[in-house]
Design an enzyme around this catalytic site. Sequence first.
Site, PDB file in Angstrom:
ATOM      1  CD  GLU A 151      -2.725   1.368   2.476  1.00  0.00           C
ATOM      2  OE1 GLU A 151      -2.643   0.507   3.357  1.00  0.00           O
ATOM      3  OE2 GLU A 151      -3.521   2.312   2.527  1.00  0.00           O
ATOM      4  CE  LYS A 211      -5.971  -0.047   1.715  1.00  0.00           C
ATOM      5  NZ  LYS A 211      -6.645  -0.641   2.868  1.00  0.00           N
TER       6      LYS A 211
HETATM    7  P1  13P Z   1      -9.337   4.509   4.064  1.00  0.00           P
HETATM    8  O1  13P Z   1     -10.196   3.747   3.098  1.00  0.00           O
HETATM    9  O2  13P Z   1     -10.098   5.133   5.186  1.00  0.00           O
HETATM   10  O3  13P Z   1      -8.388   5.433   3.367  1.00  0.00           O
HETATM   11  O4  13P Z   1      -8.424   3.442   4.777  1.00  0.00           O
HETATM   12  C1  13P Z   1      -7.824   2.451   4.040  1.00  0.00           C
HETATM   13  C2  13P Z   1      -6.617   2.004   4.735  1.00  0.00           C
HETATM   14  O5  13P Z   1      -6.511   0.875   5.120  1.00  0.00           O
HETATM   15  C3  13P Z   1      -5.539   2.972   4.925  1.00  0.00           C
HETATM   16  O6  13P Z   1      -4.384   2.310   5.298  1.00  0.00           O
END
Ligand code: 13P
Length: 346
Positions: free
Chosen positions: A179, A221
């Site tokens: 991510e 992600k």
């Molecule tokens: P949000 O969808 O609130 O941005 O959170 C996703 C997430 O896991 C951030 O690390």
Amino acid sequence: MSKYAEELRNTAKAMVAEGKGILAMDESNRTCNKRFDKVGVPTTEEMRRSYRELILTTPNLSNYISGAILYDETIRQATKDGVPFTQVMKDNGIIIGIKVDTGAKDLAGHPGEKVTEGLDGLRDRIAEYYEMGARFAKWRAVITIGENIPSNACIEANAHALARYAALCQEGGLVPIVEPEVLIDGDHTIERSYEVTNQTLHTVFDQLYRQDIAFDQMILKPSMSIAGKQCPQQSSVEEVADATVECLRNNVPASVPGVAFLSGGQTNEQAAQHLNIMNAKYAQECPWRITFSYARAIQQSALEHWRGDNSKVEEAQKLLLHRAKMNSAASQGKYSLDMEKEAVAV
Ligand code: 13P
């Protein structure tokens, strides 16, 4: 090759199965408490447990949710009747995920920038989580757009850490969710967001390649290419979808099974609409599934309704399920704003 390769491949596919996405509920205690504070919920371990029980016991959640990402405190908790959350998830067919980074800290020598920590001792923590039933993990890197930032140093340090984390996950049997979040905060244009996301994804996949990551055993992600929240010129839903897909197609190998977006502070409707257009317009041209891994865009309305009041649990669960259903539809290009009116008479 990991001795878990076959299992990792199957888990990754299941995480992004048709019509399903991932529920992020892995807020650290600090972040969870901040969200509780805003709606007047006491910031205690028991309230965090109750709230996570509300989420995980939502009837029919697995119709739309393939897996849920937990925090270290949560994976060790149980329902008020003593059933471990991990058991609840197994019984409901929801794959267990775990956040394994230890947070974004100030990057030395680079004011305003962060680097994510958590590699020390990670091999042993992964082994423990696997033993507890986890089958995938998450590590979030944060890239901030501002004057003269992000620096190459920030992007490279974060990409390197993501790759080392991913290697340890694949060695230990957890599918890594990689991510790299480019923050929506700021007044930057969509073009600037695209440029920074492009450089970030390019660097991340280069580092993943250098660390011999199996691309078919991971999930990406990313954030969307989108104008900063304070930018006076906001883009249309279609412009965001176009820029985001173009950026992914330029950077994400075809063997990656799925791209599961974060919502990043978008409204519920924006997060669903953007995901929907990407699928409606581009699903045929993209080799990977395009779905969601939202936290706020699934949870927030339920949290605001519950506010710690146990007589509101059922209604809050309906709100949560509604958002999961809307995003499931969006992940198939079948969402429309009209659908927001259905259900949810709370
Ligand atoms: P949000 O969808 O609130 O941005 O959170 C996703 C997430 O896991 C951030 O690390």
